[in-house]
Design a protein around this motif. Sequence first.
Motif, PDB file in Angstrom:
ATOM      1  N   PRO A  60      -1.483   9.648   6.907  1.00 20.13           N
ATOM      2  CA  PRO A  60      -2.691   9.202   6.195  1.00 20.13           C
ATOM      3  C   PRO A  60      -3.092   7.790   6.617  1.00 20.13           C
ATOM      4  O   PRO A  60      -2.256   7.020   7.098  1.00 20.13           O
ATOM      5  N   PRO A  61      -4.345   7.433   6.404  1.00 21.68           N
ATOM      6  CA  PRO A  61      -4.752   6.053   6.676  1.00 21.68           C
ATOM      7  C   PRO A  61      -4.014   5.089   5.748  1.00 21.68           C
ATOM      8  O   PRO A  61      -3.626   5.455   4.632  1.00 21.68           O
ATOM      9  N   SER A  62      -3.817   3.889   6.191  1.00 19.73           N
ATOM     10  CA  SER A  62      -3.038   2.891   5.441  1.00 19.73           C
ATOM     11  C   SER A  62      -3.570   2.659   4.029  1.00 19.73           C
ATOM     12  O   SER A  62      -2.792   2.432   3.102  1.00 19.73           O
ATOM     13  N   TRP A  63      -4.881   2.734   3.843  1.00 19.63           N
ATOM     14  CA  TRP A  63      -5.456   2.424   2.536  1.00 19.63           C
ATOM     15  C   TRP A  63      -5.060   3.433   1.458  1.00 19.63           C
ATOM     16  O   TRP A  63      -5.176   3.150   0.270  1.00 19.63           O
ATOM     17  N   VAL A  64      -4.558   4.606   1.839  1.00 24.16           N
ATOM     18  CA  VAL A  64      -4.178   5.642   0.869  1.00 24.16           C
ATOM     19  C   VAL A  64      -2.921   5.245   0.087  1.00 24.16           C
ATOM     20  O   VAL A  64      -2.775   5.588  -1.083  1.00 24.16           O
ATOM     21  N   PHE A  65      -2.023   4.513   0.724  1.00 21.45           N
ATOM     22  CA  PHE A  65      -0.718   4.266   0.134  1.00 21.45           C
ATOM     23  C   PHE A  65      -0.762   3.434  -1.143  1.00 21.45           C
ATOM     24  O   PHE A  65      -0.067   3.750  -2.106  1.00 21.45           O
ATOM     25  N   GLY A  66      -1.568   2.396  -1.190  1.00 24.40           N
ATOM     26  CA  GLY A  66      -1.650   1.561  -2.395  1.00 24.40           C
ATOM     27  C   GLY A  66      -2.084   2.334  -3.627  1.00 24.40           C
ATOM     28  O   GLY A  66      -1.373   2.335  -4.645  1.00 24.40           O
ATOM     29  N   PRO A  67      -3.226   3.031  -3.578  1.00 23.03           N
ATOM     30  CA  PRO A  67      -3.641   3.808  -4.753  1.00 23.03           C
ATOM     31  C   PRO A  67      -2.663   4.931  -5.102  1.00 23.03           C
ATOM     32  O   PRO A  67      -2.385   5.173  -6.283  1.00 23.03           O
ATOM     33  N   ALA A  68      -2.125   5.595  -4.080  1.00 22.22           N
ATOM     34  CA  ALA A  68      -1.183   6.689  -4.357  1.00 22.22           C
ATOM     35  C   ALA A  68       0.049   6.166  -5.083  1.00 22.22           C
ATOM     36  O   ALA A  68       0.464   6.724  -6.106  1.00 22.22           O
ATOM     37  N   TRP A  69       0.622   5.086  -4.582  1.00 29.45           N
ATOM     38  CA  TRP A  69       1.827   4.547  -5.221  1.00 29.45           C
ATOM     39  C   TRP A  69       1.537   3.965  -6.595  1.00 29.45           C
ATOM     40  O   TRP A  69       2.387   4.043  -7.490  1.00 29.45           O
ATOM     41  N   THR A  70       0.365   3.414  -6.797  1.00 29.93           N
ATOM     42  CA  THR A  70       0.022   2.898  -8.126  1.00 29.93           C
ATOM     43  C   THR A  70       0.071   4.021  -9.156  1.00 29.93           C
ATOM     44  O   THR A  70       0.672   3.879 -10.227  1.00 29.93           O
TER      45      THR A  70
END
Length: 173
Positions: A60-70
């Motif tokens: 996935p693109p890097s920006w996905v990880f922050g919202p997903a982990w939140t």
Amino acid sequence: MLEQHNPDNPALGNPSLRRESFVALGTIGALTAGTAVLGGRVSNSGQLWYRRLRKPGFTPPSWVFGPAWTVLYGLMSVSAWRVWNRPAGPRRSWALALWGLQLGFNALWSPLFFGKHRQRQALADIAALGVSLAAYTAVARKVDTGAAWMMVPYLGWVGFASALNEEIVRLNS
């Protein structure tokens, strides 16, 4: 001393409104936030090392990880809090111990993968995370069904992340 149920004061009968419950929520939240901060400090997908890795097409693109982990950290915290609020007993204690174990494996993954560049060790860690997470979910289901359901997105994400980690190992060996 735990307060007894009092029909004139319904808050006393609701464990989620007791002071101890808020302390537990704060403790669970702090442990989870500590894990998130640790992971965030070493998980920089902009690192030259990471950018140079061969990655599978389903990365996935890097920006996905922050919202997903939140979302995932929020769900796992509320899940543990719900279990904590159930009556004390061996199942509740076992579930909370497994929750702590999975959080420990979660906290180790980013330093292994991003910090030390040890993709194989990170793969072993995420496998242990998956087992401990599945065990927590199974035991939590017997304590609080809703708490177990809250872990389903996390189980899916860990399965996906395991496949991603495995492919990175394969492509870069």
